[in-house]
Scaffold this motif. Structure first.
Motif, PDB file in Angstrom:
ATOM      1  N   ARG A   1      30.709  37.933  32.244  1.00 21.81           N
ATOM      2  CA  ARG A   1      30.742  36.638  32.935  1.00 21.81           C
ATOM      3  C   ARG A   1      30.477  35.443  32.028  1.00 21.81           C
ATOM      4  O   ARG A   1      30.608  34.313  32.453  1.00 21.81           O
ATOM      5  CB  ARG A   1      29.726  36.645  34.075  1.00 21.81           C
TER       6      ARG A   1
ATOM      7  N   GLN B   1      34.674  46.585  37.473  1.00 22.62           N
ATOM      8  CA  GLN B   1      33.935  45.695  38.334  1.00 22.62           C
ATOM      9  C   GLN B   1      34.251  44.286  37.908  1.00 22.62           C
ATOM     10  O   GLN B   1      33.916  43.876  36.799  1.00 22.62           O
ATOM     11  CB  GLN B   1      32.456  45.982  38.217  1.00 22.62           C
ATOM     12  N   ALA B   2      34.922  43.547  38.764  1.00 23.05           N
ATOM     13  CA  ALA B   2      35.351  42.197  38.400  1.00 23.05           C
ATOM     14  C   ALA B   2      34.165  41.243  38.416  1.00 23.05           C
ATOM     15  O   ALA B   2      33.077  41.587  38.870  1.00 23.05           O
ATOM     16  CB  ALA B   2      36.434  41.725  39.352  1.00 23.05           C
ATOM     17  N   ALA B   3      34.389  40.049  37.899  1.00 25.73           N
ATOM     18  CA  ALA B   3      33.312  39.069  37.761  1.00 25.73           C
ATOM     19  C   ALA B   3      32.710  38.677  39.104  1.00 25.73           C
ATOM     20  O   ALA B   3      31.548  38.304  39.184  1.00 25.73           O
ATOM     21  CB  ALA B   3      33.829  37.828  37.039  1.00 25.73           C
ATOM     22  N   ASP B   4      33.483  38.764  40.178  1.00 23.23           N
ATOM     23  CA  ASP B   4      32.952  38.383  41.491  1.00 23.23           C
ATOM     24  C   ASP B   4      32.320  39.573  42.212  1.00 23.23           C
ATOM     25  O   ASP B   4      31.978  39.486  43.373  1.00 23.23           O
ATOM     26  CB  ASP B   4      34.062  37.766  42.345  1.00 23.23           C
ATOM     27  N   GLY B   5      32.186  40.707  41.507  1.00 22.94           N
ATOM     28  CA  GLY B   5      31.549  41.867  42.096  1.00 22.94           C
ATOM     29  C   GLY B   5      32.518  42.791  42.801  1.00 22.94           C
ATOM     30  O   GLY B   5      32.159  43.894  43.167  1.00 22.94           O
ATOM     31  N   SER B   6      33.739  42.351  42.994  1.00 24.23           N
ATOM     32  CA  SER B   6      34.710  43.205  43.678  1.00 24.23           C
ATOM     33  C   SER B   6      35.232  44.272  42.726  1.00 24.23           C
ATOM     34  O   SER B   6      34.981  44.229  41.525  1.00 24.23           O
ATOM     35  CB  SER B   6      35.870  42.367  44.210  1.00 24.23           C
ATOM     36  N   LEU B   7      35.944  45.240  43.296  1.00 27.60           N
ATOM     37  CA  LEU B   7      36.461  46.331  42.489  1.00 27.60           C
ATOM     38  C   LEU B   7      37.869  45.954  42.029  1.00 27.60           C
ATOM     39  O   LEU B   7      38.833  46.172  42.735  1.00 27.60           O
ATOM     40  CB  LEU B   7      36.491  47.603  43.330  1.00 27.60           C
ATOM     41  N   GLY B   8      37.954  45.364  40.839  1.00 31.36           N
ATOM     42  CA  GLY B   8      39.260  44.975  40.319  1.00 31.36           C
ATOM     43  C   GLY B   8      40.046  46.222  39.971  1.00 31.36           C
ATOM     44  O   GLY B   8      39.543  47.116  39.311  1.00 31.36           O
ATOM     45  N   ASN B   9      41.288  46.287  40.425  1.00 36.97           N
ATOM     46  CA  ASN B   9      42.118  47.435  40.047  1.00 36.97           C
ATOM     47  C   ASN B   9      43.574  47.027  40.041  1.00 36.97           C
ATOM     48  O   ASN B   9      44.007  46.195  40.830  1.00 36.97           O
ATOM     49  CB  ASN B   9      41.870  48.624  40.979  1.00 36.97           C
TER      50      ASN B   9
ATOM     51  N   VAL C   1      40.531  50.264  36.552  1.00 39.24           N
ATOM     52  CA  VAL C   1      39.563  49.904  37.585  1.00 39.24           C
ATOM     53  C   VAL C   1      38.335  49.357  36.894  1.00 39.24           C
ATOM     54  O   VAL C   1      37.841  49.937  35.928  1.00 39.24           O
ATOM     55  CB  VAL C   1      39.125  51.131  38.415  1.00 39.24           C
TER      56      VAL C   1
ATOM     57  N   GLU D   1      43.447  38.098  35.835  1.00 32.75           N
ATOM     58  CA  GLU D   1      43.611  38.449  37.244  1.00 32.75           C
ATOM     59  C   GLU D   1      42.773  39.672  37.605  1.00 32.75           C
ATOM     60  O   GLU D   1      42.067  39.687  38.604  1.00 32.75           O
ATOM     61  CB  GLU D   1      45.094  38.706  37.522  1.00 32.75           C
TER      62      GLU D   1
ATOM     63  N   ALA E   1      36.912  48.933  31.336  1.00 28.49           N
ATOM     64  CA  ALA E   1      37.516  49.396  32.578  1.00 28.49           C
ATOM     65  C   ALA E   1      37.652  50.904  32.533  1.00 28.49           C
ATOM     66  O   ALA E   1      37.674  51.513  31.458  1.00 28.49           O
ATOM     67  CB  ALA E   1      38.885  48.762  32.776  1.00 28.49           C
TER      68      ALA E   1
ATOM     69  N   VAL F   1      39.126  38.858  37.702  1.00 30.48           N
ATOM     70  CA  VAL F   1      38.843  37.685  38.517  1.00 30.48           C
ATOM     71  C   VAL F   1      38.119  36.628  37.674  1.00 30.48           C
ATOM     72  O   VAL F   1      37.032  36.173  37.996  1.00 30.48           O
ATOM     73  CB  VAL F   1      38.055  38.030  39.792  1.00 30.48           C
TER      74      VAL F   1
END
Lengths: 223, 413
Positions: free
Chosen positions: B71, B167-175, B165, B205, B101, B208
């Motif tokens: 971050r 953990q994206a910067a906003d806490g969501s699971l980026g995949n 996959v 993207e 990732a 995030v």
């Protein structure tokens, strides 16, 4: 003491359970809420599917014995978490993949010493200090667990090998579900990140649920 | 008068003078060629270790270097990039983003470090490392290039799909799903085993991190940046002027990597050690020649003294002889060294390992052909050094000549 530990281990477990859970994660850089549905059979099998937020909806985690798979609907792929990433965060929370897998039996993996009893010096709980047995597959150096006279755990402190506090888990909001006392909320607080926490709240919890055949298979994971 | 005498004296033993001057000229030519080779290698090394690895100036979040935390980014990346690109003090600007990732092939998974790059900017460096397929296209198209070890552990090749996959910067699971377009041999074990290159926009993207980068690597116009290089310092100031200091750190390469600065400092000193050794030996040659020449002329020098020549004049005579010898050597050295330099700077030379593989450091390969670099100050230094050594070596013979007792000397046969 073993009975106490077993009771604490099983406090949220049924032979077959079905629950709706909300998870709130607060970190220094983000705060997010998630809603998920979970099914469990004993300690070995768990299926969790995310319902909210929309971006993550449909993401599912299947745990069978020591393995974890994640299903990602966006790319329609199932990924097994490799051993090297078991220590990683689960779904952005303060829980790790290991926490899902290593639901160890405290009485089996640790040697306990009772250091406090209810009624002793005004205490209301049993305080048990747990040190891992030589070959136990656990990551902690020491765990201190507080279990009430009603056998419901209220607090656990996890220490590393050097005896430094790593995190604290509390069980709160004890209610009676199907004739059992069950804490409906768990809060995990990492010791080295002030202000951060992950809070898990059971919105509904059903023990002895009817689970269809094949709930805990890779095919079911995608559904 | 004295110079004419010294000149004539030198040519009384033409062969000896020519051999000594020739030896000195060859050693000077050798030193010049060595300087050219070393400066060429040094420039190639500094290009690889500084230009292509650290850059001259880096821009990142103040905490990023120490933590590599996902971050800690530089915000407003595209606006800042445009402003920096417009600076005359910026020769090249490379934006970078990275993130760990979990990568998955058809049925194997492995952790990997995704490196977000602008293919148009980094093509020149990365393309030649591609061993299979091609490098990323200029436009984001969900393409991925894998380190060869990583490609092996995922059991994927060109055309296969890889899921990432994280953990994206906003806490969501980026995949996301990427198509493998190429495999690279990066030269470092770590990057081969876990490195994967994707388009910067695709990685922004996934993680995030819209319009954010972890660092800008800036190249100044300096061709061979040294520690505290004024050209780099100018770029540093210009970059600071554009990005400010709010939430960003702007550092020079020697601050970003003091080890590299140290390493390059070592290679600079070694040239002078060689120069001292070679010219030290050359000095012994001059000493020998001048001593012989003084011994041979004992009688003659005795006569000069008896006729009233002052000792200081004899000292000057011998020193001037040595100086002329030195000047002849420098002339020969420049001519021969010039030929060597011409070859090294136009034809160049190759740096290869014992197996004939191309040399690389930190995952960056040296050029196939390294061209020598001629620096006027090196030539001047070598010439001055050689003349100094020649004259100094003649001091002792000169003093001997001055101290001769005329009577004893004239009896010498």
């Amino acid at each position: 003491m073993e009975e106490l530990l077993d009771a604490a281990d099983d406090v949220q477990r049924g032979s077959r359970s079905h629950a709706t859970v909300s998870m709130h994660v607060k970190t220094a850089s983000y705060e997010r809420g998630m809603k998920m549905e979970s099914w469990a059979e004993g300690a070995d099998k768990t299926l969790i599917r995310i319902l909210e937020p929309a971006k993550d909806a449909g993401v599912a985690t299947l745990k069978v014995d020591d393995n974890i798979w994640n299903y990602l609907p966006k790319v329609d792929r199932t990924l097994k978490i490799p051993a090297g990433m078991m220590g990683g965060s689960w779904m952005g929370s303060h829980f790790t993949n290991d926490d899902l897998v290593k639901e160890s039996r405290m009485a089996e993996d640790y040697t306990g010493t009772i250091t406090g009893r209810p009624g002793q010096a005004g205490a209301t709980s049993w305080v048990i200090e747990l040190v891992p047995k030589p070959d136990a597959p656990v990551v902690w150096g020491k765990v201190e667990i507080h279990i009430g006279a009603d056998r419901v755990p209220s607090l656990a402190r996890y220490y590393d090998e050097k005896g430094v506090l790593v995190r604290t888990l509390t069980w709160e909001d004890v209610r009676v579900v199907a004739g059992r006392k069950v804490p409906m909320r768990m809060v995990l607080t990492p010791a080295d990140k002030p202000g951060e926490y992950t809070r898990i709240t059971y919105e509904s919890l059903d023990f002895d649920a009817q689970l269809p055949e094949g709930t805990f298979t890779l095919q079911a994971l995608k559904r | 008068m004295l110079t004419a005498m010294a000149w004539r004296n030198l040519w009384r033993h033409r062969r000896r003078t020519l051999i000594t001057a020739g030896a000195l000229a060859v050693s000077m030519a050798f030193v010049l060629a060595l300087f050219t080779y070393m400066d060429g290698t040094y420039r190639a090394m500094s290009t690889v270790m500084v230009d292509q690895t650290i850059g001259h100036v880096q821009v990142h979040h103040p905490g990023f270097q120490a933590t590599r935390s996902l971050r800690l980014t530089v915000a407003d990346a595209s606006a800042r990039r445009a402003a920096l690109d417009a600076l005359p003090e910026v020769r090249e600007l490379v934006p970078r983003l990275e993130g760990y990732a979990l990568l998955g092939g058809a049925d194997r998974t492995s952790g990997g470090l995704l490196l977000g790059v602008d293919p148009a900017v980094e093509r020149a460096q990365l393309e030649r490392r591609v061993v299979k397929g091609r490098f990323l296209a200029d436009a984001p198209a969900r393409e991925i290039v894998l380190g060869q070890g990583l490609a092996r552990s995922l059991a994927v090749g060109e055309g296969d799909e890889v899921v990432a996959v994280t953990q994206a910067a906003d806490g969501s699971l980026g995949n996301d799903l990427y198509r493998v377009v190429g495999v690279v041999a990066s030269g470092t074990v770590a990057q081969d085993r876990s490195g994967a290159w994707v388009h910067l926009a695709d990685l922004q993207e996934l993680l995030v991190l819209p319009d954010q980068v972890h660092s800008f690597v800036v190249l100044s116009p300096s061709l061979e940046p040294r520690v505290d290089d004024p050209v780099v310092n100018q770029t540093l100031a210009a970059v600071r002027g554009v990005v400010g200091s709010e939430g960003v750190d702007v550092v020079s390469w020697w601050e970003a990597s003091p080890q590299t600065a140290k390493l390059l400092g070592i290679s600079d000193g070694s040239a002078w050690i060689v120069l001292c050794v070679v010219f030290g030996v050359a000095g012994l040659g001059v000493l020998n020649t001048m001593l012989m020449s003084v011994f041979e002329r004992t009688r003659e020098l005795g006569v000069m003294k008896a006729l009233g020549t002052r000792p200081a004049v004899l000292v000057r005579l011998v020193l001037i002889e040595a100086l002329i010898l030195g000047l002849l050597s420098v002339a020969g050295g420049l001519a021969l060294g010039g030929l060597f330099d011409l070859y090294l700077t136009t034809k160049g030379f190759a740096l290869t390992t014992g197996d004939g593989d191309r040399l690389s450091t930190g995952g960056v390969f040296f050029d196939d052909v390294i061209r020598g670099v001629v620096k006027p100050e090196r030539i001047v230094a070598a010439a001055v050094f050689l003349l100094g050594v020649a004259v100094l070596s003649a001091v002792w013979p000169a003093v001997r000549a001055a101290r001769l007792d005329p009577v004893d000397a004239m009896q010498d046969r």
